[in-house]
Design a protein around this motif. Sequence first.
Motif, PDB file in Angstrom:
ATOM      1  N   GLY A 124       3.072  62.928  79.212  1.00 33.83           N
ATOM      2  CA  GLY A 124       3.214  63.832  78.059  1.00 33.83           C
ATOM      3  C   GLY A 124       4.537  63.646  77.349  1.00 33.83           C
ATOM      4  N   GLU A 125       5.021  64.748  76.845  1.00 32.85           N
ATOM      5  CA  GLU A 125       6.241  64.811  76.050  1.00 32.85           C
ATOM      6  C   GLU A 125       7.397  63.979  76.627  1.00 32.85           C
ATOM      7  N   ARG A 126       7.604  64.090  77.930  1.00 27.41           N
ATOM      8  CA  ARG A 126       8.728  63.393  78.570  1.00 27.41           C
ATOM      9  C   ARG A 126       8.633  61.881  78.350  1.00 27.41           C
ATOM     10  N   ALA A 152       6.875  60.315  75.989  1.00 19.53           N
ATOM     11  CA  ALA A 152       6.995  60.011  74.559  1.00 19.53           C
ATOM     12  C   ALA A 152       8.469  59.991  74.168  1.00 19.53           C
ATOM     13  N   ARG A 153       9.202  60.994  74.637  1.00 20.56           N
ATOM     14  CA  ARG A 153      10.630  61.057  74.301  1.00 20.56           C
ATOM     15  C   ARG A 153      11.362  59.859  74.868  1.00 20.56           C
ATOM     16  N   ASP A 210       2.215  65.604  66.857  1.00 18.91           N
ATOM     17  CA  ASP A 210       2.440  65.131  68.223  1.00 18.91           C
ATOM     18  C   ASP A 210       2.466  66.331  69.157  1.00 18.91           C
ATOM     19  N   ASN A 228       2.406  67.418  73.023  1.00 21.47           N
ATOM     20  CA  ASN A 228       2.663  66.900  74.373  1.00 21.47           C
ATOM     21  C   ASN A 228       2.553  65.373  74.406  1.00 21.47           C
ATOM     22  N   GLY A 229       3.192  64.737  73.454  1.00 19.93           N
ATOM     23  CA  GLY A 229       3.269  63.279  73.440  1.00 19.93           C
ATOM     24  C   GLY A 229       2.077  62.584  72.799  1.00 19.93           C
ATOM     25  N   ASN A 269       3.877  76.616  67.352  1.00 19.31           N
ATOM     26  CA  ASN A 269       5.032  75.713  67.454  1.00 19.31           C
ATOM     27  C   ASN A 269       5.653  75.241  66.152  1.00 19.31           C
TER      28      ASN A 269
END
Lengths: 355, 369
Positions: free
Chosen positions: A28-30, A32-33, B84, B86-87, B128
């Motif tokens: 997820g987010e982690r 992508a970042r 985007d 959660n990625g 969000n």
Amino acid sequence: MKTLNETQLQRLETGLDAIREDVVSDLGERDARYIRRIIRLQRSLEVAGRILIPLSLTPVGFVAGTASLSLAKIIENMEIGHNVMHGQYDWMNDPALYSQDYEWDTACDSNSWRRTHNYEHHTYTNIIGKDRDYGYGLLRLSNDTPWRWRNLFQFADYVGLSVLFQWGVGLHELEYEKLLSGEISLRDKGGFLKEFFRKGGRQFFKDYVFFPLLTFPVAGKVLLGNLSANLARNLWASTIIFCGHFTEQAATFHEADCENESKGQWYYRQLTGSSNFTGGRWLHLLSGHLSYQIEHHLFPDIPAHRYPEMAPRVQALCKDLGIPYNTGSFGRQYATVVKRILRFSLPERLTRQAA
Amino acid sequence: MSAFNAQRITAMQWLSRQLLNQDVAGRYFDPLIEPLNPRWALGRMIATVERIEDETHDTRTFVLRPPRRWRGFLAGQHVTLALDINGVRHHRTFSLACAPETWQREGLIRITIKRTPEGLVTPWMHKNLYRGGALEISEAFGNFLLPDVEAPLLYIAGGSGITPILSHLESLACREYTAPITLIYCIRSAQDQIGAQQLEQLQHKLPLLNCQIIRADQGEGQPPRLLQASDIDSIKNIQARHCYLCGPTGLMAVATTLLETRDVPEEQVFQTFFAPLTNPLTDTAGGAVTLMRSNRELTVDSGQSLLEAAESAGLSPRFGCRMGICHQCSCRKTTGTVVNRNTGHVSGPGEETIQLCVSVPQGPVSLDL
């Protein structure tokens, strides 16, 4: 081929599948970042390098610019290009990170790479005769390959390959050893050669024609800087890749052993045919986390920066099942690679005792 | 001029490929530019959120400032937003709820979004997106457009389907439209009315606008009040009207039938609405699908889209809206016939680009995937 019994293979498969599932469900987010931060770092380094090399007034500035460009190329090839093309970030649905469209900063055409590396090498890993990455049709790295006179000088071949690594990788799909033996003809490779010249020409034009001419009064300096950056990347990439499969303990396989392989057997082959090395955070980053070659071969489409958290679980599972987990310091692993290249440059009868 | 432009773009593209391994040079620099100001991005268009307004208990209007090079829109068009979450990048299409004239004046656009509680994207946006936040926006597209000549108009809207109609009405108000306009707006209850204030102002600006609001909720114990024949029959000269329908499928079906039986010519009826398909065609035969690039064979069940089939086989083709709009999942079909399950359109048998998310194979199909 030494192998495990059915129950052990089943346990290996279930165990590794569970490790994979845990990470997949957590993507997820982690992640992508992480990859976007690495891309930002790579872009900054390249821009800095391209500016600093022509504008540097002192040798220190020149070396800093060259180092910056070298790092940019290394990070782009190893942590971004190689990993993106494996589909590690396809789940993000970002066209800029889509495996099938990505093109990287090396002479090797990405389509050719996806065919020979993602498909051939990762499917037939270390199967002599099927995995052409095993010695690149150039080096004799096990007694499975018959000895020839020219193997005596294979250490020089190895050094040459490392220096020109991007061109070697680019020409990998040419299968020159089959051309020499007459098994295939140059005409069979017409399509590939066209791709090779298109992409290789592009890289040559950029680093050795366009940027030097753009900065004409200091063209020589820019040419030298770009050559050095490509050389640094070539040597680094070659060294990392040789540490992945050609260390002393890395196993080889025969085609017959691998027919109708189960998932467990495939996992086992990937495990025993690959080798890791240890090091700091930057060493892992600059190697594109191929320092975790074992985890990479088990889970080629999981974002590579996750391998460090998967490795202890893989290692524990290996210990449980009595499977060797090939790891050591970078220096030690590389020393065994050099030893292997030297050892197999001699015929089998001279090295049998050493085995 | 245009030939010169085309030449220049090709030269730029060529150079970008040579130097940056990118088709669009901007994409190389965006990771460095976007942190400074997302609206400066070169490789994609990023809009910023100017403000957020509450419309009803479950609907909000996001007022966005598109980047300068955004080409603008015609009243009734929509845009696709990429978010985007959660990625993972998700694409959704929304109608613009304002007049092009307002955008030209203020540089702002309005997108009114109802929260679908069981959905992923709209609840995320409500929770969000914040003032000053950034999101990717496409160029505007769509054929839900005002007539070229002045003609009497009839609008039938349901729920959040009012949004492209607000865009039409706002635009008409800016150009002093003199033909009669009727709006029939069906809502569940008084608290579900979107754009109440906007409509009130429009009635002042458009003296010929006749606005009927139909509330389904008629109080405790009463059967729901739906669109009925008498609503249409009170409209004068209906055959001359250009009719615009936007709302849930059920309402649009009723409205279409009513207009048909009153001999409104088919080419004068326009409709649009975005909602995930709830009942995919089930009578379409599936087929064996060959994925040539990944060297795979799949069997696709009847009614299943090629995208769903590829995903359940563990592949992850590029996708976007999953409802046949954004073309993110477009892919070359080399042989075979597919049916578009949104439109029922049957493809030719040869090589063409198809949308994986809405294409159902009819017999064997091979794809460049």
